[in-house]
Design a protein around this motif. Structure first.
Motif, PDB file in Angstrom:
ATOM      1  N   ALA A  64      14.782  71.219  53.460  1.00 40.07           N
ATOM      2  CA  ALA A  64      15.528  69.999  53.827  1.00 40.07           C
ATOM      3  C   ALA A  64      15.230  69.092  53.034  1.00 40.07           C
ATOM      4  O   ALA A  64      16.350  68.280  52.827  1.00 40.07           O
ATOM      5  CB  ALA A  64      15.352  70.045  55.478  1.00 40.07           C
ATOM      6  N   MET A  65      13.969  68.787  52.934  1.00 38.48           N
ATOM      7  CA  MET A  65      13.736  67.062  51.946  1.00 38.48           C
ATOM      8  C   MET A  65      13.912  67.527  50.507  1.00 38.48           C
ATOM      9  O   MET A  65      14.129  66.758  50.450  1.00 38.48           O
ATOM     10  CB  MET A  65      11.852  67.687  52.831  1.00 38.48           C
ATOM     11  N   SER A  66      14.058  68.326  50.135  1.00 41.89           N
ATOM     12  CA  SER A  66      14.615  69.174  48.477  1.00 41.89           C
ATOM     13  C   SER A  66      15.994  68.503  48.766  1.00 41.89           C
ATOM     14  O   SER A  66      16.232  67.834  47.859  1.00 41.89           O
ATOM     15  CB  SER A  66      13.448  70.250  48.458  1.00 41.89           C
ATOM     16  N   PHE A  67      16.327  69.137  49.393  1.00 39.39           N
ATOM     17  CA  PHE A  67      18.258  68.550  50.099  1.00 39.39           C
ATOM     18  C   PHE A  67      18.381  67.418  49.804  1.00 39.39           C
ATOM     19  O   PHE A  67      19.576  66.889  49.149  1.00 39.39           O
ATOM     20  CB  PHE A  67      18.097  69.496  50.923  1.00 39.39           C
ATOM     21  N   THR A  81      20.171  66.381  36.674  1.00 36.06           N
ATOM     22  CA  THR A  81      21.238  64.643  37.519  1.00 36.06           C
ATOM     23  C   THR A  81      20.600  63.513  37.091  1.00 36.06           C
ATOM     24  O   THR A  81      21.023  63.099  35.826  1.00 36.06           O
ATOM     25  CB  THR A  81      21.025  65.142  38.421  1.00 36.06           C
ATOM     26  N   VAL A  82      19.169  63.904  36.595  1.00 38.19           N
ATOM     27  CA  VAL A  82      18.410  63.008  36.357  1.00 38.19           C
ATOM     28  C   VAL A  82      18.154  62.301  34.914  1.00 38.19           C
ATOM     29  O   VAL A  82      18.650  61.020  34.516  1.00 38.19           O
ATOM     30  CB  VAL A  82      17.164  63.210  36.962  1.00 38.19           C
ATOM     31  N   VAL A 106      12.873  75.024  43.979  1.00 36.24           N
ATOM     32  CA  VAL A 106      12.891  75.291  42.451  1.00 36.24           C
ATOM     33  C   VAL A 106      14.340  75.039  42.470  1.00 36.24           C
ATOM     34  O   VAL A 106      14.473  74.607  41.471  1.00 36.24           O
ATOM     35  CB  VAL A 106      12.523  76.980  42.615  1.00 36.24           C
ATOM     36  N   LEU A 107      15.278  75.097  42.928  1.00 34.15           N
ATOM     37  CA  LEU A 107      16.206  75.044  42.518  1.00 34.15           C
ATOM     38  C   LEU A 107      16.711  74.109  42.873  1.00 34.15           C
ATOM     39  O   LEU A 107      17.835  73.308  41.782  1.00 34.15           O
ATOM     40  CB  LEU A 107      17.308  76.589  43.082  1.00 34.15           C
ATOM     41  N   SER A 108      16.276  73.464  44.026  1.00 34.32           N
ATOM     42  CA  SER A 108      17.017  71.944  44.245  1.00 34.32           C
ATOM     43  C   SER A 108      16.474  71.081  43.023  1.00 34.32           C
ATOM     44  O   SER A 108      17.072  69.774  42.409  1.00 34.32           O
ATOM     45  CB  SER A 108      16.904  71.463  45.496  1.00 34.32           C
ATOM     46  N   CYS A 110      10.556  60.932  44.395  1.00 36.75           N
ATOM     47  CA  CYS A 110      10.244  62.894  44.733  1.00 36.75           C
ATOM     48  C   CYS A 110       8.726  63.098  44.214  1.00 36.75           C
ATOM     49  O   CYS A 110       8.651  64.108  44.766  1.00 36.75           O
ATOM     50  CB  CYS A 110      11.606  63.625  43.737  1.00 36.75           C
ATOM     51  N   VAL A 111       7.836  62.322  44.465  1.00 35.29           N
ATOM     52  CA  VAL A 111       6.891  62.302  43.846  1.00 35.29           C
ATOM     53  C   VAL A 111       5.688  62.973  45.074  1.00 35.29           C
ATOM     54  O   VAL A 111       5.179  63.532  45.049  1.00 35.29           O
ATOM     55  CB  VAL A 111       5.688  60.803  43.114  1.00 35.29           C
ATOM     56  N   SER A 112       6.362  62.658  46.283  1.00 32.68           N
ATOM     57  CA  SER A 112       5.841  62.208  47.718  1.00 32.68           C
ATOM     58  C   SER A 112       6.009  64.507  48.114  1.00 32.68           C
ATOM     59  O   SER A 112       4.752  64.788  48.477  1.00 32.68           O
ATOM     60  CB  SER A 112       5.850  61.449  48.468  1.00 32.68           C
ATOM     61  N   HIS A 113       6.766  64.461  47.760  1.00 35.31           N
ATOM     62  CA  HIS A 113       7.719  65.747  48.604  1.00 35.31           C
ATOM     63  C   HIS A 113       7.603  67.084  47.182  1.00 35.31           C
ATOM     64  O   HIS A 113       6.995  67.654  47.739  1.00 35.31           O
ATOM     65  CB  HIS A 113       9.602  65.607  48.281  1.00 35.31           C
ATOM     66  N   ILE A 114       7.035  66.713  45.983  1.00 30.89           N
ATOM     67  CA  ILE A 114       6.724  68.018  45.099  1.00 30.89           C
ATOM     68  C   ILE A 114       5.078  67.316  45.657  1.00 30.89           C
ATOM     69  O   ILE A 114       5.050  68.175  45.668  1.00 30.89           O
ATOM     70  CB  ILE A 114       6.719  67.308  43.983  1.00 30.89           C
ATOM     71  N   LEU A 115       4.956  66.974  45.722  1.00 29.03           N
ATOM     72  CA  LEU A 115       3.032  66.473  46.305  1.00 29.03           C
ATOM     73  C   LEU A 115       2.715  67.674  47.130  1.00 29.03           C
ATOM     74  O   LEU A 115       1.924  68.594  48.135  1.00 29.03           O
ATOM     75  CB  LEU A 115       3.015  65.515  46.001  1.00 29.03           C
TER      76      LEU A 115
END
Length: 318
Positions: free
Chosen positions: A123-126, A231-232, A222-224, A248-253
């Motif tokens: 959900a956070m990636s969405f 987009t970036v 991964v798709l998100s 997005c860095v925090s979420h990726i970690l």
């Protein structure tokens, strides 16, 4: 324990309790080992509770991103509390017994919170994808009602997926001389392999739960991020690209901290039964203890609003 011949006429057996194992080969050092474990549990509970207080008390954090972060913190609290009593009970007091039913209850909550965490990270990636790809409609799409419905869907999905697991285990005939668990808590795979029955259904259902929850979530994340990266790269200004990726860095970690141990543990449980017991134990502890410890640290370091709000909440609490 009764001699084997005493069980000849018993057609169905379920143990009243299991014996939990501490750190294999380091039983004499459990007192010392309990110190870092106690510290990690304290950091996990304190850090995640501070995030919840910070978001609740800070009006500027009443945004979708921080609501999802609160869901993650609440899940980490639940995951921590699922293993804390038995783990510290073994390490502090050498209390190794856990009743059969209590083991099933702990196992249900442990796996349920794991699936919830996987879903929250999805959900956070969405949320990050919407914030970057459609910033003008971000707040209009992720309203409070939508976030509440997402939260309820996440909990419902995890509960429904894991609800049959304890009942599938209760139908099994267990071996009277096999009551030793590999950890200081109850895993589905760990309990399942103690049975003397055919466990094909349990294996298949466990695989189904894994594939339909954590595996799908990881692929969707991964798709998100593929879409986010697309987009970036379409942004004109390099500065805008860096700013967008920085959110997005925090979420990726957090994704790496959770999914790498989960995938590693799943592989080891299915294909690495020949590995030394301490390997199984260490991977399991990394999977269950490390994410709740690191997530508050990651977000407090990378997010200035969260860090400041956590410090204010800490001062008010103290």
């Amino acid at each position: 324990m009764l001699p084997p011949q005493a069980y000849i006429n018993i057609s169905f057996f379920q143990p009243t309790a299991f014996l939990m194992t501490g750190i294999p080969g380091l039983e004499a050092a459990h007192g010392w080992i309990s110190i870092p474990f106690s510290s990690m549990y304290t950091v996990a509970l304190t850090g995640n509770c501070l995030i919840l207080l910070a978001v609740r008390r800070t009006h500027n954090l009443h945004q979708p991103m921080y609501y999802f972060l609160s869901m993650l913190a609440l899940t980490d609290v639940g995951l921590t509390l699922s293993t804390l009593p038995t783990t510290l009970g073994v390490l502090w007091f050498d209390h190794q017994l856990i009743s059969f039913n209590a083991c099933l209850v702990q196992m249900f909550f442990l796996h349920t919170f794991s699936v919830v965490e996987s879903s929250v990270l999805l959900a956070m990636s969405f949320d990050r994808f919407l914030a970057i790809s459609n910033p003008l409609r971000y707040a209009a799409i992720l309203t409070n009602d939508v976030i509440i419905r997402i939260g309820l869907a996440i909990v419902t999905r995890a509960t429904v997926s894991l609800f049959p697991v304890p009942f599938l285990l209760k139908r099994l005939n267990f071996c009277p001389d096999k009551i030793l668990l590999s950890h200081t808590f109850c895993f589905h795979a760990d309990v399942m392999w103690l049975a003397c029955d055919d466990i094909t259904i349990n294996i298949l259902y466990g695989l189904y739960v894994l594939l339909s929850t954590v595996s799908i979530d990881s692929l969707a994340i991964v798709l998100s991020y593929t879409l986010i990266l697309h987009t970036v790269l379409g942004l004109a200004s390099p500065r805008e690209r860096v700013r967008a990726l920085n959110t997005c860095v925090s979420h990726i970690l957090a994704v790496f901290v959770f999914f790498i141990p989960v995938i590693t543990m799943s592989i080891i449980h299915r294909f690495g039964r020949h590995l030394p017991p301490i390997v199984h134990a260490l991977v399991a502890y990394v999977y269950l203890v490390v994410p709740p410890v690191l997530n508050p640290i990651i977000y407090s370091v990378k997010s200035k609003p969260i860090r400041e709000a956590m410090l204010r909440a800490l001062r008010k609490t103290v």
